[in-house]
Structure formats: C-alpha cells, structure tokens
Design a protein around this motif. Structure first.
Motif, PDB file in Angstrom:
ATOM      1  N   VAL A   1       0.856  -1.182   0.000  1.00 54.84           N
ATOM      2  CA  VAL A   1       0.000   0.000   0.000  1.00 54.84           C
ATOM      3  C   VAL A   1       0.891   1.230   0.000  1.00 54.84           C
ATOM      4  CG1 VAL A   1      -1.779   1.264   1.254  1.00 54.84           C
ATOM      5  CG2 VAL A   1      -1.779  -1.236   1.258  1.00 54.84           C
ATOM      6  N   ARG A   2       0.639   2.108  -0.956  1.00 60.68           N
ATOM      7  CA  ARG A   2       1.441   3.328  -1.043  1.00 60.68           C
ATOM      8  C   ARG A   2       0.856   4.396  -0.144  1.00 60.68           C
ATOM      9  NH1 ARG A   2       1.715   3.648  -7.536  1.00 60.68           N
ATOM     10  NH2 ARG A   2       2.630   1.596  -7.841  1.00 60.68           N
ATOM     11  N   LYS A   3       1.704   5.091   0.545  1.00 60.25           N
ATOM     12  CA  LYS A   3       1.237   6.169   1.392  1.00 60.25           C
ATOM     13  C   LYS A   3       1.260   7.466   0.599  1.00 60.25           C
ATOM     14  CE  LYS A   3       2.336   4.284   5.805  1.00 60.25           C
ATOM     15  NZ  LYS A   3       2.564   4.625   7.186  1.00 60.25           N
ATOM     16  N   LYS A   4       0.164   8.204   0.726  1.00 63.86           N
ATOM     17  CA  LYS A   4       0.065   9.491   0.035  1.00 63.86           C
ATOM     18  C   LYS A   4       0.384  10.599   1.018  1.00 63.86           C
ATOM     19  CE  LYS A   4      -3.453   7.973  -3.189  1.00 63.86           C
ATOM     20  NZ  LYS A   4      -4.796   8.195  -3.688  1.00 63.86           N
ATOM     21  N   SER A   5       1.031  11.628   0.502  1.00 63.86           N
ATOM     22  CA  SER A   5       1.329  12.765   1.375  1.00 63.86           C
ATOM     23  C   SER A   5       0.049  13.549   1.632  1.00 63.86           C
ATOM     24  CB  SER A   5       2.383  13.674   0.743  1.00 63.86           C
ATOM     25  OG  SER A   5       1.897  14.176  -0.483  1.00 63.86           O
ATOM     26  N   VAL A   6      -0.024  14.178   2.779  1.00 69.73           N
ATOM     27  CA  VAL A   6      -1.210  14.927   3.171  1.00 69.73           C
ATOM     28  C   VAL A   6      -1.255  16.220   2.368  1.00 69.73           C
ATOM     29  CG1 VAL A   6      -2.375  16.047   5.099  1.00 69.73           C
ATOM     30  CG2 VAL A   6      -1.109  13.923   5.467  1.00 69.73           C
ATOM     31  N   TYR A   7      -2.438  16.527   1.826  1.00 70.57           N
ATOM     32  CA  TYR A   7      -2.610  17.740   1.016  1.00 70.57           C
ATOM     33  C   TYR A   7      -2.679  18.958   1.926  1.00 70.57           C
ATOM     34  CZ  TYR A   7      -4.749  21.248  -1.964  1.00 70.57           C
ATOM     35  OH  TYR A   7      -5.022  22.399  -2.652  1.00 70.57           O
ATOM     36  N   THR A   8      -1.894  19.959   1.579  1.00 70.34           N
ATOM     37  CA  THR A   8      -1.963  21.233   2.296  1.00 70.34           C
ATOM     38  C   THR A   8      -2.348  22.300   1.295  1.00 70.34           C
ATOM     39  OG1 THR A   8       0.386  21.604   1.927  1.00 70.34           O
ATOM     40  CG2 THR A   8      -0.245  20.596   4.018  1.00 70.34           C
ATOM     41  N   ALA A   9      -3.332  23.076   1.657  1.00 67.76           N
ATOM     42  CA  ALA A   9      -3.814  24.133   0.771  1.00 67.76           C
ATOM     43  C   ALA A   9      -2.775  25.242   0.677  1.00 67.76           C
ATOM     44  CB  ALA A   9      -5.122  24.695   1.295  1.00 67.76           C
ATOM     45  N   PRO A  10      -2.633  25.857  -0.505  1.00 62.77           N
ATOM     46  CA  PRO A  10      -1.675  26.957  -0.627  1.00 62.77           C
ATOM     47  C   PRO A  10      -2.118  28.146   0.225  1.00 62.77           C
ATOM     48  CG  PRO A  10      -2.960  26.719  -2.627  1.00 62.77           C
ATOM     49  CD  PRO A  10      -3.309  25.572  -1.741  1.00 62.77           C
ATOM     50  N   ALA A  11      -1.141  28.905   0.632  1.00 63.38           N
ATOM     51  CA  ALA A  11      -1.427  30.067   1.482  1.00 63.38           C
ATOM     52  C   ALA A  11      -2.222  31.103   0.695  1.00 63.38           C
ATOM     53  CB  ALA A  11      -0.128  30.679   1.976  1.00 63.38           C
ATOM     54  N   SER A  12      -3.231  31.660   1.334  1.00 67.54           N
ATOM     55  CA  SER A  12      -4.072  32.638   0.652  1.00 67.54           C
ATOM     56  C   SER A  12      -3.458  34.033   0.674  1.00 67.54           C
ATOM     57  CB  SER A  12      -5.457  32.668   1.306  1.00 67.54           C
ATOM     58  OG  SER A  12      -5.328  33.074   2.654  1.00 67.54           O
ATOM     59  N   ASP A  13      -2.300  34.212   1.313  1.00 66.77           N
ATOM     60  CA  ASP A  13      -1.666  35.536   1.390  1.00 66.77           C
ATOM     61  C   ASP A  13      -1.052  35.952   0.069  1.00 66.77           C
ATOM     62  OD1 ASP A  13      -1.950  34.201   3.757  1.00 66.77           O
ATOM     63  OD2 ASP A  13      -0.164  35.011   4.675  1.00 66.77           O
TER      64      ASP A  13
END
Length: 89
Positions: A6-18
C-alpha cells in the motif's frame, strides 16, 4: 501470490491565501436613459419593418425591390436590439 504494498500518500496542504492581493473591481453604474431608448427603438423598428413588410410590402417601391431581404433587415434590427440588452444595467 505476493500481496501488493500500500502506497502512502502525502497529506494535502492548501496553498497560502496571502499570495494573492485583492483587486478592486470598478462598479459600473446604470445605463444612460438614451441607451435604453435606442435599444428599445431598434427592436421596435425591426418589428415594425416586418409588420409593414407583411401588410404593405408589395405596395412600397423600395420594399418590393428588396424582396426577401426585408426579413433579414427586420430580424437584424431586432437581434441588434437584443444584443444591446446584454450591456444594459
């Protein structure tokens, strides 16, 4: 048969809105009353052109010479007025 890993996926982080700066949009005011009058006038002239063509097109010299182009002229005027409604505020 071997079991697949099972491949582990990296956690998605939203781009900074600044990063984006807000842009102020210029509010357009209401349309000039002359614009509304011209818009309605062009549509009514197109309608009148078609009505006159149906009722007395054969008796009017230049309309008789135009023949079926009278339909194109009448509908073109009405469509031009309809297209003007898209810019009406």
């Amino acid at each position: 048969m071997p079991k697949s890993k099972v491949r582990k996926k990296s956690v998605y982080t939203a781009p900074a809105s600044d990063r984006r700066t807000p842009v102020k949009v210029k509010q357009a005011g209401p349309s000039h009353p002359v614009y509304v009058g011209v818009m309605l006038g062009v549509m009514l002239i197109g309608l009148a052109w078609l009505v006159v063509n149906y009722i007395a097109g054969e008796k009017i010299g230049f309309m008789a010479d135009l023949g079926n182009w009278n339909f194109a002229i009448g509908f073109a005027l009405m469509i031009a007025g309809l297209l003007m409604t898209m810019r009406w505020r």
